[in-house]
Design a protein around this motif. Sequence first.
Motif, PDB file in Angstrom:
ATOM      1  N   TYR A  28       0.825  -1.207   0.000  1.00  0.00           N
ATOM      2  CA  TYR A  28       0.000   0.000   0.000  1.00  0.00           C
ATOM      3  C   TYR A  28       0.859   1.257   0.000  1.00  0.00           C
ATOM      4  CZ  TYR A  28      -3.663   3.303   1.173  1.00  0.00           C
ATOM      5  OH  TYR A  28      -4.526   4.366   1.153  1.00  0.00           O
ATOM      6  N   ALA A  44      -4.252  -2.892  -7.229  1.00  0.00           N
ATOM      7  CA  ALA A  44      -3.625  -3.961  -6.454  1.00  0.00           C
ATOM      8  C   ALA A  44      -3.270  -5.153  -7.339  1.00  0.00           C
ATOM      9  CB  ALA A  44      -4.555  -4.399  -5.322  1.00  0.00           C
ATOM     10  N   ASP A  67       2.199  -7.116  10.912  1.00  0.00           N
ATOM     11  CA  ASP A  67       0.772  -6.825  10.992  1.00  0.00           C
ATOM     12  C   ASP A  67       0.080  -7.052   9.638  1.00  0.00           C
ATOM     13  OD1 ASP A  67      -1.305  -3.881  11.633  1.00  0.00           O
ATOM     14  OD2 ASP A  67      -1.636  -6.023  12.060  1.00  0.00           O
ATOM     15  N   ARG A  68       0.256  -8.218   9.103  1.00  0.00           N
ATOM     16  CA  ARG A  68      -0.336  -8.673   7.829  1.00  0.00           C
ATOM     17  C   ARG A  68       0.241  -7.962   6.618  1.00  0.00           C
ATOM     18  NH1 ARG A  68      -6.125  -7.626   7.529  1.00  0.00           N
ATOM     19  NH2 ARG A  68      -6.148  -9.098   5.800  1.00  0.00           N
ATOM     20  N   ARG A  69       1.126  -7.015   6.808  1.00  0.00           N
ATOM     21  CA  ARG A  69       1.716  -6.305   5.678  1.00  0.00           C
ATOM     22  C   ARG A  69       3.172  -6.731   5.527  1.00  0.00           C
ATOM     23  NH1 ARG A  69      -0.263  -0.159   6.743  1.00  0.00           N
ATOM     24  NH2 ARG A  69       0.613  -0.600   8.785  1.00  0.00           N
TER      25      ARG A  69
ATOM     26  N   ALA B  28      -4.755  -7.362   2.801  1.00  0.00           N
ATOM     27  CA  ALA B  28      -4.433  -6.236   3.688  1.00  0.00           C
ATOM     28  C   ALA B  28      -4.340  -4.935   2.890  1.00  0.00           C
ATOM     29  CB  ALA B  28      -3.123  -6.501   4.429  1.00  0.00           C
ATOM     30  N   LEU B  30      -5.877  -4.307   0.014  1.00  0.00           N
ATOM     31  CA  LEU B  30      -7.222  -3.961  -0.465  1.00  0.00           C
ATOM     32  C   LEU B  30      -8.063  -3.350   0.648  1.00  0.00           C
ATOM     33  CD1 LEU B  30      -7.899  -7.069  -2.716  1.00  0.00           C
ATOM     34  CD2 LEU B  30      -7.692  -4.704  -3.482  1.00  0.00           C
ATOM     35  N   GLU B  31      -7.837  -3.802   1.863  1.00  0.00           N
ATOM     36  CA  GLU B  31      -8.605  -3.245   2.984  1.00  0.00           C
ATOM     37  C   GLU B  31      -8.275  -1.784   3.221  1.00  0.00           C
ATOM     38  OE1 GLU B  31      -7.778  -5.821   6.250  1.00  0.00           O
ATOM     39  OE2 GLU B  31      -8.850  -7.508   5.323  1.00  0.00           O
ATOM     40  N   GLN B  32      -7.074  -1.373   2.837  1.00  0.00           N
ATOM     41  CA  GLN B  32      -6.677   0.027   3.035  1.00  0.00           C
ATOM     42  C   GLN B  32      -7.143   0.914   1.884  1.00  0.00           C
ATOM     43  OE1 GLN B  32      -2.351  -1.141   4.031  1.00  0.00           O
ATOM     44  NE2 GLN B  32      -2.695   0.727   5.181  1.00  0.00           N
TER      45      GLN B  32
END
Lengths: 104, 282
Positions: A28, A44, A67-69, B28, B30-32
């Motif tokens: 992200y 994505a 943390d999942r990232r 994760a 995509l959730e952001q």
Amino acid sequence: MVNLAFGRYSDPALLILASLADGPKHGYAMMEEIAQTTGVKLGAGTLYGALARLEERGLIEALEVEDRRRPYQLTALGRAALQESLERLQAFAALALKRLGANA
Amino acid sequence: MLIHWLIHWLIHLYPRTWRDRYEEEFRAVLEQCQPSVWDVLDILQGALDAQGRYLMMHKRAVVQTGLGLFGGLFVMLLAAVAISLVQFAMSKMGMRLEDIAYLGLALRSIVLPAALLPLVIMLHRIFRRENPAHSRWPMIVGLISALTLPLVYLMFWMLDRLTEAGMHHSDLNWLVLLYSLLTALVGVWMLLCGIEALANGLLPKPLAFVGVLGGSSWLVVRLAIVPYQLSLTQWPVSSDSRVTLVWAILSLLATPGVWLWAVWAALRLLPRRRSPASAVQA
């Protein structure tokens, strides 16, 4: 010479490598940074298509999940590939600008 | 909300190896984001790209799939020719045409899955317990269901003969129900194969979806047709054009499911090789 020819993923790959040049980032963060600096909004699906190719070629490597990232960072090979690609782009840009200047 | 739901299911289109490696962090990310329709399309193209790369990287799987499909087609053709010759010989011997037709159907149903070799291997693997327990039961259900196909046609033949002999349709209801249950079982294994193939990424997702669609459709139509059959005063039902149409649609949907099972069985029984690079392959 490291080949960044990934078809439709070539530009995203270059953008990702450039984004990682100043340090590790997760997905992200890469998307946000690329959008802010270049105006290109990577989806994505496109992002992870390019990430998978870069990782497979050994140009980036994954770090431990936080943390999942999962952050990624450039490898030495990736840094060399980015350098080479940017130098070629720079030479091309200089040539094109020179031609533009000559025809002005 | 709809877009999030759609994206959640689109992620299942990615190959299993890709999902094992990237799914958690992908979700994760995509959730952001605030996904839009373009993101849905982007994920769809990413999934198709990943599937294409998976097939290119796993050429062995592609070859196996192709062999399974075309090998099965070839066996079917050979079987159709052989059965036709048998039927021709029987007609020369004076057997009734209806009996010859049912015999042909029963014989064809045995080789319809085009899985003689996978059936043998499957039996061997099931009884040698070489498969994990959770994957053994779909194979057993599939095996039983495939073997019921000849029974289905036998019962069809019995129903016709009994009706000709003068038995009233209402006396045959128990046989009709049993026939329907057996054919529904066939639909169950198609559904299970499709779900298993989806969950384990052994087949390209479109094929797996065909299996699920075929199995679901078979089940729905078979269950819906039972009360219709029971309400009729005469067996067989094929003289009704509406039922014939439904049956045609059912067959159209079910046949790809049968082929899917053949390919699934062939791929399921071959050992999966995981190389160190497979963890990062897309």
